[in-house]
Design a protein around this motif. Sequence first.
Motif: not given
Length: 377
Positions: A132, A134, A141
């Motif tokens: 993941e 961010e 993903k």
Amino acid sequence: MINIFDVVIIGGGLGGLTLSIQMADLGWQVLLIEQKNYPMHRVCGEYVAKEAWGFLNRIGIDANALQLPIIDKLKVSAVNGEFLTSTLTSGGRGISRFLLDDLLYQKAIEKGVQVITNTKVLGVQQIAKRWEIETKENIFKSKSVIGAFGKRSNLDKFFRRKYLEENLKNTRLKNFVGVKYHLKGDLPSDIIELHNFSGGYCGISKIENDLICMCFLAKGSYLKDAHSLEEMEQKYLSRNPFLNKYLKYERVWDKPLSIAKVDFSHKSISENTIPMLGDAAGLIAPLCGNGMTMAMQASVFLTPLMDSYLKEEISWEQMTDIYHKTWQSTFGKRLFTGRIIQRFFGNSLTTNLLIKLLNNSSTLTKTLIKSTHGEVF
């Protein structure tokens, strides 16, 4: 938006862009995240060694069509003006990062890479066999992730990279300031020059449109002592007669491009099991050869490893292990030699001695030049 990418590349410099193009050519869904917008200038010398141009042609960047200056001579000077000249056996071409990065960016888009610009990655974590990534706006993903985020990044602190802690103890190869100008003036198109001054050294070479790239590295303490770039140039750079000439050339930009706290310390080739590419794997000292070329070459041997991992032919651990070994065997000697040479540069006495030594031994000069260049890839 794709739910899960095959590859997410953090950073859109030469390593990240060329890796994205190659992975897209293999049919994988690729996302590249870059914190700035194309086209952009970057602080670095703008010379790509001959060993890389066959690869660039293969991915669609035609050097002949771009009519770039061909560079096959080297000139190095000491602070006192003593100098040596030599041929560059392999040589290279001059091209700005503004042009080359943008050409690769356009090629990546053409190949189907999804590129997100003006976006900073805040963190990366692995959950089961997925990653993941961010940002402020989204969480992406991916089945795999690569770090290609350049000289300085907030991700270095996020990963708590060991070199940051080690640098608190050893400042010998850290805290340089990098400065770049584009100039107009007289300079043969076939030569790259490297001129020393107290506390640093400066590269000069032609790029496209008959412009000159002037890029220098200086110890941060020297800038602090001089209080401004202009004062530092007059106090230190101008003492070298060659640099004094170039400092008087017309400057294309109103202000130079600069970056502080440039660090040449050893970095790990992976962090939190994530392979690092280009400057994220260890900033390449200019005297190690050609960092632009080396970033692209690393993408070439990382691509088939990533492909094999995504096809489930090898594990993530096997992929990163082979990448480490290949990186070391390909670049280890060049980095070692370059760091030794760098210790002579930026010091008046040692630079003068080195140039005298090399002027008395053409064999040694050619050996050092050869040791900082690689094979065609």
